[in-house]
Design a protein around this motif. Sequence first.
Motif, PDB file in Angstrom:
ATOM      1  N   SER A   7       4.004   0.212  -9.803  1.00 57.03           N
ATOM      2  CA  SER A   7       4.660   1.683 -10.243  1.00 57.03           C
ATOM      3  C   SER A   7       3.752   2.663 -10.101  1.00 57.03           C
ATOM      4  CB  SER A   7       5.083   1.331 -11.549  1.00 57.03           C
ATOM      5  OG  SER A   7       4.295   1.219 -12.604  1.00 57.03           O
ATOM      6  N   TYR A   8       2.436   2.611 -10.035  1.00 59.18           N
ATOM      7  CA  TYR A   8       1.556   3.720  -9.700  1.00 59.18           C
ATOM      8  C   TYR A   8       0.512   3.368  -8.776  1.00 59.18           C
ATOM      9  CZ  TYR A   8       3.078   6.260 -14.099  1.00 59.18           C
ATOM     10  OH  TYR A   8       3.859   6.988 -14.916  1.00 59.18           O
ATOM     11  N   LYS A  14      13.615  -2.081  -9.547  1.00 64.45           N
ATOM     12  CA  LYS A  14      13.425  -0.660  -9.229  1.00 64.45           C
ATOM     13  C   LYS A  14      13.357   0.152 -10.438  1.00 64.45           C
ATOM     14  CE  LYS A  14      14.345  -0.080  -4.269  1.00 64.45           C
ATOM     15  NZ  LYS A  14      13.018   0.488  -4.172  1.00 64.45           N
ATOM     16  N   ASN A  15      13.783  -0.366 -11.408  1.00 61.50           N
ATOM     17  CA  ASN A  15      13.909   0.543 -12.781  1.00 61.50           C
ATOM     18  C   ASN A  15      12.810   0.039 -13.813  1.00 61.50           C
ATOM     19  OD1 ASN A  15      15.868   2.193 -11.898  1.00 61.50           O
ATOM     20  ND2 ASN A  15      17.400   0.677 -12.574  1.00 61.50           N
ATOM     21  N   LEU A  39       0.861  -1.263  -0.171  1.00 60.69           N
ATOM     22  CA  LEU A  39      -0.112   0.052  -0.109  1.00 60.69           C
ATOM     23  C   LEU A  39       0.941   1.212  -0.204  1.00 60.69           C
ATOM     24  CD1 LEU A  39      -2.644  -0.784   2.743  1.00 60.69           C
ATOM     25  CD2 LEU A  39      -2.861  -1.096   0.258  1.00 60.69           C
ATOM     26  N   LYS A  40       0.262   2.341  -0.451  1.00 64.09           N
ATOM     27  CA  LYS A  40       0.966   3.564  -0.425  1.00 64.09           C
ATOM     28  C   LYS A  40       1.102   3.829   0.923  1.00 64.09           C
ATOM     29  CE  LYS A  40       0.461   8.537  -1.839  1.00 64.09           C
ATOM     30  NZ  LYS A  40       0.496   8.952  -0.551  1.00 64.09           N
ATOM     31  N   PRO A  85       6.773   6.584  -5.490  1.00 63.98           N
ATOM     32  CA  PRO A  85       8.111   7.054  -5.103  1.00 63.98           C
ATOM     33  C   PRO A  85       9.352   6.260  -4.785  1.00 63.98           C
ATOM     34  CG  PRO A  85       6.881   7.651  -3.272  1.00 63.98           C
ATOM     35  CD  PRO A  85       5.885   6.931  -4.454  1.00 63.98           C
ATOM     36  N   ASN A  86       8.808   4.988  -4.406  1.00 66.41           N
ATOM     37  CA  ASN A  86       9.678   3.882  -4.154  1.00 66.41           C
ATOM     38  C   ASN A  86      10.537   3.054  -5.325  1.00 66.41           C
ATOM     39  OD1 ASN A  86       9.076   3.753  -1.001  1.00 66.41           O
ATOM     40  ND2 ASN A  86       7.007   3.531  -2.039  1.00 66.41           N
ATOM     41  N   TYR A  87      10.202   3.816  -6.351  1.00 67.01           N
ATOM     42  CA  TYR A  87      10.851   3.203  -7.553  1.00 67.01           C
ATOM     43  C   TYR A  87      11.646   4.218  -7.872  1.00 67.01           C
ATOM     44  CZ  TYR A  87       7.637  -0.733  -8.351  1.00 67.01           C
ATOM     45  OH  TYR A  87       6.639  -1.919  -8.264  1.00 67.01           O
TER      46      TYR A  87
END
Length: 246
Positions: free
Chosen positions: A185-186, A127-128, A44-45, A201-203
């Motif tokens: 990613s979103y 992460k990319n 979760l966010k 933002p963790n990516y």
Amino acid sequence: MLNLKKISGLPILLDKTNMSIKFDGDFPFIKKSERSLKELRPYLKNPEAKNGPDPLYYVWRYAHLKKDSEKIRNCNLRYDITLIPPGKIDGEFVKTAGHYHKSFPEVFEVLLGRAYFLIQSFDNNPKNIKSVFLMEAGPGEKLLIPIGYGHNMINVFNEPLLTSNWVSDRAVYDYESYKNNRGASYYFLDNDNLIDIVKNPNYDSVPEIKKIRAKKDPLPLYNLINNPDKLKFLNYPEKFGNVLGW
């Protein structure tokens, strides 16, 4: 009770009040599981979120008729049904955890409601993110998740979302890449009845979303078991590489 036999090909009914499925026919053992709010927190966010439905969604695995058991076993396949009730978790729309497909593809169909499928891939580093696709699909529409892609489903609408899928019974999923990045990613967030789609933002790197269309087909996905050659690609994707590529 909402009868879903026509669209699903199976004698099943949805109880909207209790958010449950009634299997109204000769079914063998069906494995039911629930994903709790506690289990979904790492995706979760806001992992500390306290407001949200619990359980968040339900999955019925091996949901097939007894008369088809031998055929499905010989094909080494599994037919699943997923129910995602409407709701929000601290402003984030209810979603599945998300996972990557390591060796086998998966094919989905929406039976009820409308689904947002967020589909992503990465090169060497989870992460990319290399590519991100968003597909909105409604009843009778189908989509394919190829090998090497990850996906999760989001229910942004005020109605139950019910999907089904065929996948190889040998399939192994990678959940850790989603878990380590706190989800996809979103994020899909509620903003006064509007939908905000914001980057996670963790990516380290996330490209812009590309929208793609689902395919409408009146034949229920389950009925493909009557023509199992059409499902061979789920167990032998190496023979269908050009078909599965995006």
